[in-house]
Design a protein around this motif. Structure first.
Motif, PDB file in Angstrom:
ATOM      1  N   PHE A 170      51.767  73.401   8.981  1.00  0.00           N
ATOM      2  CA  PHE A 170      52.428  73.459  10.285  1.00  0.00           C
ATOM      3  C   PHE A 170      51.962  72.275  11.122  1.00  0.00           C
ATOM      4  N   MET A 171      52.907  71.443  11.570  1.00  0.00           N
ATOM      5  CA  MET A 171      52.577  70.347  12.476  1.00  0.00           C
ATOM      6  C   MET A 171      53.145  70.647  13.853  1.00  0.00           C
ATOM      7  N   GLY A 172      52.282  70.656  14.859  1.00  0.00           N
ATOM      8  CA  GLY A 172      52.720  70.809  16.231  1.00  0.00           C
ATOM      9  C   GLY A 172      52.952  69.448  16.863  1.00  0.00           C
ATOM     10  N   ILE A 173      53.800  69.404  17.879  1.00  0.00           N
ATOM     11  CA  ILE A 173      54.074  68.165  18.616  1.00  0.00           C
ATOM     12  C   ILE A 173      53.732  68.398  20.073  1.00  0.00           C
ATOM     13  N   SER A 174      52.931  67.520  20.640  1.00  0.00           N
ATOM     14  CA  SER A 174      52.553  67.634  22.046  1.00  0.00           C
ATOM     15  C   SER A 174      52.885  66.346  22.785  1.00  0.00           C
ATOM     16  N   GLY A 175      52.922  66.426  24.103  1.00  0.00           N
ATOM     17  CA  GLY A 175      53.205  65.254  24.917  1.00  0.00           C
ATOM     18  C   GLY A 175      53.880  65.661  26.206  1.00  0.00           C
ATOM     19  N   LEU A 198      60.916  75.462   8.690  1.00  0.00           N
ATOM     20  CA  LEU A 198      61.146  76.181   9.948  1.00  0.00           C
ATOM     21  C   LEU A 198      60.845  75.246  11.111  1.00  0.00           C
ATOM     22  N   ILE A 199      61.836  75.085  12.010  1.00  0.00           N
ATOM     23  CA  ILE A 199      61.720  74.206  13.169  1.00  0.00           C
ATOM     24  C   ILE A 199      61.692  75.081  14.420  1.00  0.00           C
ATOM     25  N   THR A 233      56.202  78.308   3.497  1.00  0.00           N
ATOM     26  CA  THR A 233      57.121  77.733   4.476  1.00  0.00           C
ATOM     27  C   THR A 233      56.443  76.583   5.218  1.00  0.00           C
ATOM     28  N   THR A 234      57.132  75.454   5.307  1.00  0.00           N
ATOM     29  CA  THR A 234      56.664  74.295   6.055  1.00  0.00           C
ATOM     30  C   THR A 234      57.230  74.375   7.468  1.00  0.00           C
ATOM     31  N   MET A 235      56.420  74.025   8.477  1.00  0.00           N
ATOM     32  CA  MET A 235      56.834  74.223   9.858  1.00  0.00           C
ATOM     33  C   MET A 235      56.512  73.018  10.729  1.00  0.00           C
ATOM     34  N   ILE A 236      57.381  72.804  11.716  1.00  0.00           N
ATOM     35  CA  ILE A 236      57.139  71.807  12.752  1.00  0.00           C
ATOM     36  C   ILE A 236      57.622  72.400  14.067  1.00  0.00           C
ATOM     37  N   GLY A 237      56.827  72.241  15.138  1.00  0.00           N
ATOM     38  CA  GLY A 237      57.243  72.899  16.363  1.00  0.00           C
ATOM     39  C   GLY A 237      56.595  72.377  17.625  1.00  0.00           C
TER      40      GLY A 237
END
Length: 231
Positions: A36-41, A172-173, A201-205
């Motif tokens: 799971f990769m999170g995105i911040s900013g 999963l997005i 399951t691979t995830m990005i969110g």
């Protein structure tokens, strides 16, 4: 599972194309299967736009989005046909937004069960699985047969999550999936996400709640740091 290279998105703000916005440019990252990769900013840096490019709601201006699909093998989502994208959305890529868009006067259980029907699952079996998923997400039984148009924002978001989770997607997005949820429901979401990760399951969110993102993400991409590195 997902490798993004040189991704850029440009928006034209006028018919003469003399006003442009570039929320992100030359962005690259990759995510391994089951991670799971999170995105911040800060707001305005294109967090949601990145997710929409991957799901192909937006067409990227430049770059590649290589996805290891079960149906087609390695495929560049930035160049895939509309037919290919539609098949992938139906069978292996799920997206959770902040807004529920469904046909009016369809019950919550049928809205969720509908996601299982393309795989050949009988309608009654699909409804039973949908009921179980809705209960895990704290939807009261009295609402399962009700119309989500009458639900609160938090209840509608749980329908969104149930629709995405029930098919156990390969990718999963998630775009602010817990923003309108109470503490108890957030915990249920975290448990389901952990189960899905364990199953591959691979995830990005993107998460409004930093604590939730830190608890579930294996890696966090800081867009502000990414930009500063290139200044």
């Amino acid at each position: 599972m997902l490798k993004v290279t040189g991704l850029s998105k440009q928006f034209q703000l006028s018919l003469s194309h003399d006003m442009q916005v570039n929320p992100f440019q030359n962005l690259s990252f990759e995510i391994a299967k089951g991670k799971f990769m999170g995105i911040s900013g800060p707001s305005g840096m294109g967090k949601s736009s990145i997710l929409k490019c991957i799901y192909r709601t937006y067409l990227p201006t430049l770059g590649e989005i290589k996805y290891d699909s079960a149906r087609y093998g390695p495929i560049d989502l930035a160049k895939a046909t509309e037919r290919e994208v539609a098949h992938l959305r139906k069978s292996e890529i799920s997206y959770v937004s902040q807004f529920l868009k469904v046909i009016p006067r369809v019950s919550a259980v049928d809205i969720v069960a509908e996601k299982l029907l393309p795989s050949g699952i009988p309608i009654q079996t699909a409804r039973l699985q949908a009921e179980a998923m809705l209960e895990r997400l704290q939807i009261p039984r009295k609402l399962i047969q009700a119309f989500p148009a009458t639900f609160s924002g938090g209840e509608q978001q749980r329908i969104n999550l149930a629709r995405a989770f029930i098919v156990r997607p390969r990718l999963l997005i998630l775009d602010e999936p817990t923003a309108s949820l109470d503490k108890e429901t957030k915990q249920s979401v975290l448990e389901l996400l952990s189960e899905m990760k364990a199953q591959g399951t691979t995830m990005i969110g993107v998460f409004h709640d930093w604590d939730v993102m830190e608890r579930i993400a294996d890696h966090i991409l800081d867009l502000q740091a990414f930009v500063l590195e290139r200044v």
